[in-house]
Structure formats: C-alpha cells, structure tokens
Design an enzyme around this catalytic site. Structure first.
Site: not given
Ligand code: PEP
Ligand code: MG
Length: 429
Positions: A44, A156, A165, A208, A245, A288, A315, A340, A368, A391
């Site tokens: 995503s 996911h 999530e 995940e 999330d 999130e 995010d 990230k 992650h 996370k």
């Molecule tokens: C970890 C996530 O998913 P992705 O790595 O698929 O963006 C997220 O959206 O926070």
């Molecule tokens: Mg996210």
C-alpha cells in the site's frame, strides 16, 4: 586507522523479500569491515514514495531488479570506492547526485536504500560498534514500544476489511521482553478465539503475520482482539491498548470524495465520527493514515478534535519526506510520523525527517514494510533515534521476528541501562 573505513568493494545481488519478490541486496566492504543492506518493499504505497526500479516482462513476474542490481555494480560501485564509510551524509549525497531525479527513479529507491543501509553497517562493523551505538551514540538506550499488527486487512489480506491493520499495543509491560511475552500470549489466544467463532480455516495469516479472518466489519476485528486480551488474563485499557492503520488511500473514492468502509460510504466528517466511536469503545491510542494521502485538511481536523487523546500518524501522507512533513507541521495535520527508509531512499534523508519531526513535537514511528526481509536494520534504527515506537508486524514470520529478536538482544546488551517507555510515547501530548 582512518584508512580502515575506506570503501573497498560495493556489490549488488538479487535477494527475495517475504512475498517472494526479488529485491536489491547491497554488500559493502571497507578495508576492515562489512555491511549488508536489503531493500524492503511496500504494497500500500504512497504516490509520494521513491520509485523502486523494476524490470518488466515475464521474468520474476514483472518484478525483476536486474537493472537496479547492475546499476549498483557499475555506477554506484565506481562512485563509492575509496569513500570514507563514516561519511554517511557525503555518501548519500553522492547517491542522490548520481540518481539526479526527485524520486530516485533513475537508480531506484530500492538500490539507494540497500546501499545506504549497507554503508552504515560497514562503518559500524569497522568501528567494532553495535549498529545502534554507531548510529545513536552512547545515549541510545530507549527500547521502542512494539505495536503489533495482529489482524490484517486491506491490501495485505484476502478478506473484506477495509482497514489494513488492527494493532495490539503492550502498554502495561515494564520491559521489552515482557511486552513481547504478553503480546504473544494474546496473539496465540486470538487464534483460538477466531477458530472458535469462524472455524479453523479462518486462522490463516496475511502479509504481516496477523490473522486474516473472513470479516466484513472493523468493529468485529477489534472485538476479537479484546476477547483474546481477556482470555489471556489481561485488561484492555491498562495492560494493552489498541491501534489501527486505516491506510485509507486504498479505499478512498476520489471522484465521489467518500471512503468505503464496512460496506458503507463515509464523508470525511462522518469518518471522523466513526473513528471516534471506535477509539472510545476499544481504547485506541494509535491511528495511522485515517484519510487519503493528499487530504491534509481532514488530518488537521481529526488531530484538532482527537489529537490530545491519541497518536495520529501520517504514513502515505508524508512518505518519510521532509517537504510533506513541513506541510503537515504548518497545518498541524498529525502528532506522529511514520518512518520507512525506502520511502525516501537514503539514511541521511531519513535522519533529517526524524529530526524535523522531533523538533516539531511529532513522534517518529519506525516501520517495516509489508514485503520485508530478515534484515533487522530498523530495530537498531529505532533504538538509535529513540523513536519510542516500532511497528513491525505480528510476532510470527521470521522477517518480523528478526526485528523483535534484535531488540531483545539489544535490551540484553543494555542491561539496567535499557529504558522501556510503554504508553508514554502515545500520550506525550
Ligand atoms: C507497512 C505498511 O504497509 P506497506 O509496506 O504495504 O506500505 C503500512 O502501510 O504502514
Ligand atoms: Mg501505513
């Protein structure tokens, strides 16, 4: 000796991520040490992220990274040989200049991420320091509170949950290892709770490692977790809190300006009311991406209304990019910012983003990707920057567990110096 830190070799090879997709692995050798970095990969993704360089065609089901790897072995390698591995800023600047685009689309964010991480590890290894010590100095001793995605939805998982999530937060633990033990008890009991209600074929897991039962309602997902908490002898609201999330860009209809959740359509303000009811009902302290990645105004609205009660985190909104974070700061859009490394593509830019967040009273949350690897890099990163929160998925599946195991190891190394903040990072508001 200074010459020990000079980069002698930079090598790229193909590695696999946890979805079986190819990704870039960088191996950097100095005259006295070695470091390996592997780029993770999201599903995503934000449209604001660094671009992953992928080869089309039928090979590797269109996900190949051969071009990225050959660029690493040629252009990048040539440019970095004989550079001092401790000069992370300089090396990342060279990568940025060599790429020459705004979104790393020439070298690929996957290439630059793997190299940037590998260089930092090579320098730490050469200095004979633990990575968190090298990156964070002697004051690095905060173990992050883990937030564990134990029910997967969105892109996911193959169920009907719009939200991506459903997160367990061990706020009542006193140490990191205790946080993991308590969370695992709930995770294991959750399997039984789901199995009892939906049958044992419903306990398969998503990307995940969280369960992905055939649910249609987000309230039901939180309720299953609450039952598992009780079954484990714990109390929601003291021993544990919950988080989510929404990853709402995935279910936003841009034309109609509505969000489709649990079979219903919500305007932004209706969605705020829905979030508020969930927050109150299930002791939610982490939220999130409640709105689309371009909708700063709705983020500002929810943060104004609920930001004194919980962490509201950007995010896809920020994509680990200081420019978008600046907009968020001006608009008071959030009080938390996800981190990230591969969204931006280098460590230096990631550190700049974390610094800006902290200076602005915004809590950085190290994360992650849904497609991740055995590389535990983010565990060291979280301790190095004292993020207070990490996370990294369910406490099962090795690509998630590698981060937890590294944090357990770091807590052991730090001994009585280790600090675990529990709930504090969520309510330091
Ligand atoms: C970890 C996530 O998913 P992705 O790595 O698929 O963006 C997220 O959206 O926070
Ligand atoms: Mg996210």
């Amino acid at each position: 000796m200074d010459s020990d830190f000079l980069i002698r070799e930079v090598k790229g090879i193909v590695a696999l991520d946890s979805r079986g997709n190819p990704t870039v692995k960088a191996i950097v050798k100095t005259n006295k040490g070695i470091g390996v970095g592997i780029a993770p990969s999201g599903a995503s993704k934000s449209s604001k992220e660094a671009i992953e360089l992928r080869d089309g065609g039928k090979k590797w089901v269109g996900m190949g990274v051969n071009l990225a790897v050959s660029k690493l072995n040629e252009e990048v390698s040539q440019r970095l040989i004989n550079q001092d591995s401790r000069q992370q800023y300089l090396i990342d600047s060279l990568l940025i200049a060599l790429d020459g685009t705004k979104n790393k689309s020439s070298l690929g964010g996957n290439t630059t991420t793997a190299v940037s991480i590998a260089v930092s590890k090579a320098a730490a290894n050469t200095a004979n320091l633990e990575l968190y010590e090298y990156l964070g100095g002697p004051s690095a001793r905060i173990l992050p509170t883990p937030i564990l995605n134990i029910i997967n939805g969105g892109v996911h998982a193959g169920n009907n949950l719009a939200f991506q999530e459903f997160i367990l937060i061990p706020t009542g633990a006193r140490t990191f290892i205790d946080a993991m033990r308590m969370s695992i008890e709930v995770y294991k009991n959750l399997k039984g709770v789901i199995s009892e209600k939906y049958g044992k074929t419903s306990t398969n897991v998503g990307d995940e490692g969280g369960y992905a039962p055939p649910l249609n309602e987000s309230r039901e997902a939180f309720s299953l977790i609450e039952t598992a908490i009780k079954k484990s002898g714990y109390e929601l609201g003291t021993d544990f809190h919950l988080g989510m999330d929404a990853a709402s860009s995935e279910f936003y209809n841009k034309d109609k300006k509505v969000y489709k959740v649990d079979g219903k359509e919500f305007t932004s303000s209706e969605l705020i009311d829905f979030y508020e009811s969930l927050i109150n009902e299930f002791s939610i302290i982490y939220l999130e991406d409640p709105f689309d990645e371009d909708d700063f105004d709705s983020f500002s609205e929810i943060t104004k209304k609920l930001g004194n009660k919980l962490l509201i985190v950007g995010d896809d909104l920020y994509a680990t990019n200081v420019n978008y974070l600046m907009t968020g700061i001006k608009k008071k859009a959030t009080n938390g910012a996800l981190v990230k490394v591969n969204q931006i593509g280098t460590l230096t830019e990631t550190f700049d983003y974390i610094r800006l967040a902290k200076e602005s009273g915004i809590i950085p949350v190290i994360s992650h990707r849904s497609g991740d690897t055995e590389d535990p890099f983010i565990a060291d990163l979280a301790v190095a920057v004292g993020s207070g929160i990490i996370k990294t998925g369910a406490p099962a599946r090795s690509e998630r567990v590698s981060k937890y195991n590294r944090l357990i190891e770091i807590e052991n190394q730090l001994g009585p110096n280790a600090i675990y903040l529990g709930k504090e990072p969520f309510v330091r508001l």
